[in-house]
Design an enzyme around this catalytic site. Structure first.
Site, short mmCIF file in Angstrom:
data_model
loop_
_atom_site.label_atom_id
_atom_site.label_comp_id
_atom_site.label_asym_id
_atom_site.label_seq_id
_atom_site.Cartn_x
_atom_site.Cartn_y
_atom_site.Cartn_z
N ASP A 162 -59.12 20.74 -67.35
CA ASP A 162 -59.72 21.45 -68.06
C ASP A 162 -59.63 21.47 -69.61
O ASP A 162 -58.70 20.52 -70.17
CB ASP A 162 -59.36 22.75 -67.35
CG ASP A 162 -57.92 23.01 -67.07
OD1 ASP A 162 -57.21 22.09 -67.45
OD2 ASP A 162 -57.46 23.77 -66.43
N ASN A 199 -52.12 33.97 -60.90
CA ASN A 199 -52.93 34.62 -60.05
C ASN A 199 -53.55 33.54 -58.90
O ASN A 199 -54.54 33.90 -58.15
CB ASN A 199 -54.18 35.23 -60.94
CG ASN A 199 -54.80 34.01 -61.87
OD1 ASN A 199 -54.48 32.86 -61.53
ND2 ASN A 199 -55.68 34.41 -62.69
N HIS A 220 -54.89 30.42 -59.89
CA HIS A 220 -55.94 29.54 -60.20
C HIS A 220 -55.50 27.99 -60.15
O HIS A 220 -54.32 27.99 -60.50
CB HIS A 220 -56.39 29.90 -61.55
CG HIS A 220 -55.55 29.72 -62.50
ND1 HIS A 220 -55.60 30.48 -63.99
CD2 HIS A 220 -54.70 28.93 -63.23
CE1 HIS A 220 -54.76 30.19 -64.72
NE2 HIS A 220 -54.24 29.03 -64.30
N GLU A 248 -60.57 30.25 -61.47
CA GLU A 248 -60.18 31.47 -61.41
C GLU A 248 -60.39 32.22 -60.09
O GLU A 248 -61.41 32.06 -59.69
CB GLU A 248 -60.43 32.45 -62.60
CG GLU A 248 -60.08 32.14 -63.89
CD GLU A 248 -58.68 32.35 -64.37
OE1 GLU A 248 -57.60 32.37 -63.30
OE2 GLU A 248 -58.55 32.64 -65.43
C1 F6R Z 1 -53.78 23.43 -66.81
C2 F6R Z 1 -54.22 24.08 -65.65
C3 F6R Z 1 -53.69 25.49 -65.18
C4 F6R Z 1 -52.26 25.34 -65.08
C5 F6R Z 1 -51.57 27.03 -64.81
C6 F6R Z 1 -50.16 26.86 -64.85
O1 F6R Z 1 -54.49 22.15 -67.31
O2 F6R Z 1 -55.22 23.33 -64.91
O3 F6R Z 1 -54.13 25.83 -63.97
O4 F6R Z 1 -51.59 24.43 -64.56
O5 F6R Z 1 -52.20 27.69 -65.69
O6 F6R Z 1 -49.81 26.91 -66.22
P1 F6R Z 1 -47.96 26.65 -66.48
O7 F6R Z 1 -47.67 25.17 -65.96
O8 F6R Z 1 -48.19 26.74 -67.75
O9 F6R Z 1 -47.51 27.80 -65.66
#
Ligand code: F6R
Length: 242
Positions: free
Chosen positions: A67, A136, A138, A143
């Site tokens: 992403d 959450n 995702h 999401e």
């Molecule tokens: C990032 C992504 C997100 C993160 C998630 C957890 O490329 O795809 O799904 O993996 O938001 O983020 P952290 O590791 O910062 O807790």
């Protein structure tokens, strides 16, 4: 699901790096799906170290990032493009033409999504998809919703994700409201999935991922349907598992 619970963040990172390195050693032209965020930083650092010691060679490896924030230029300090080069790509021998990251500033968003999916299809298959998980549920920026998209698409980030990710920005107002994300279909089609999680804040979502109801309201719960998922957790993230 295979679940590895390690004592702390460093051990979790070492384990994840070993899994990625093994994949590349077994198949030097592996296609990797990659995540950003706090969780995989230690894993990237370890892979860089392994590369410096000639233990892993990225010359034939191809990558697809999950992403990118919409509206951020590639050199913006908070763009995922900047993150990937700063923390990983600049320090290993991957070929620039083998790196794929969804564009944050595309001229035509629909065309950019289609062309990202075309590139994934041309690569034939993602051998190993690395994932983090949002509190959450995702994965990528898919999401929680009553429906999920299979292909690359534009996402309106939830207030919760904007708030959580504001820790990387000067203020919550600076966090982009939209992102471009690989879809659930591309993630679920990966041959193998490596999901990493660290810290107490992830314990609840990890429990839901492993044994909760399978629902689009917790996108990570869909991983229960995938035949080859490896969870690499630190003790806190795994603390609600039986
Ligand atoms: C990032 C992504 C997100 C993160 C998630 C957890 O490329 O795809 O799904 O993996 O938001 O983020 P952290 O590791 O910062 O807790």
């Amino acid at each position: 699901m295979r679940i590895h619970i390690l004592d702390n963040y460093d051990e979790m990172s070492t384990k994840a790096a070993a899994i990625v390195a093994s994949q590349i050693i077994l198949k030097p032209d592996s296609v990797l799906g990659l995540a950003t965020g706090s969780t995989p930083l230690g894993m990237y650092a370890q892979l860089v170290e392994m590369h410096k010691k000639n233990r892993v060679d990225f010359r034939e490896v191809k990558t697809f990032n999950l992403d990118e924030y919409l509206g951020l230029a590639p050199d913006h300090l908070q763009s995922y493009n900047y993150y990937m080069f700063e923390n990983f790509f600049n320090h290993v021998n991957i070929r620039p033409e083998n790196i794929n990251i969804p564009p944050g500033n595309p001229e035509n968003i629909d065309r950019a999504c289609l062309s990202y999916d075309r590139a994934i299809k041309e690569a034939r298959e993602i051998d190993l998809q690395v994932l983090g998980v949002g509190i959450n549920g995702h994965i990528g920026f898919n999401e929680p919703d009553f429906k999920l998209k299979t292909e690359t698409h534009v996402v309106n980030l939830t207030p919760e994700t904007i708030e959580t990710n504001s820790r990387f920005f000067d203020s919550v107002e600076d966090v982009p409201r939209r992102a471009i994300s690989m879809g659930m279909g591309s993630i679920m089609k990966a041959n193998k999935i490596l999901l990493m999680a660290s810290g107490k804040s992830k314990a609840e979502v990890i429990k839901k991922t492993v044994s909760g109801e399978i629902t689009t309201e917790v996108p990570a719960s869909l991983l229960q349907l995938h035949p080859e998922v490896i969870l690499v957790l630190d003790r806190e993230a795994g603390s609600y598992l039986e």
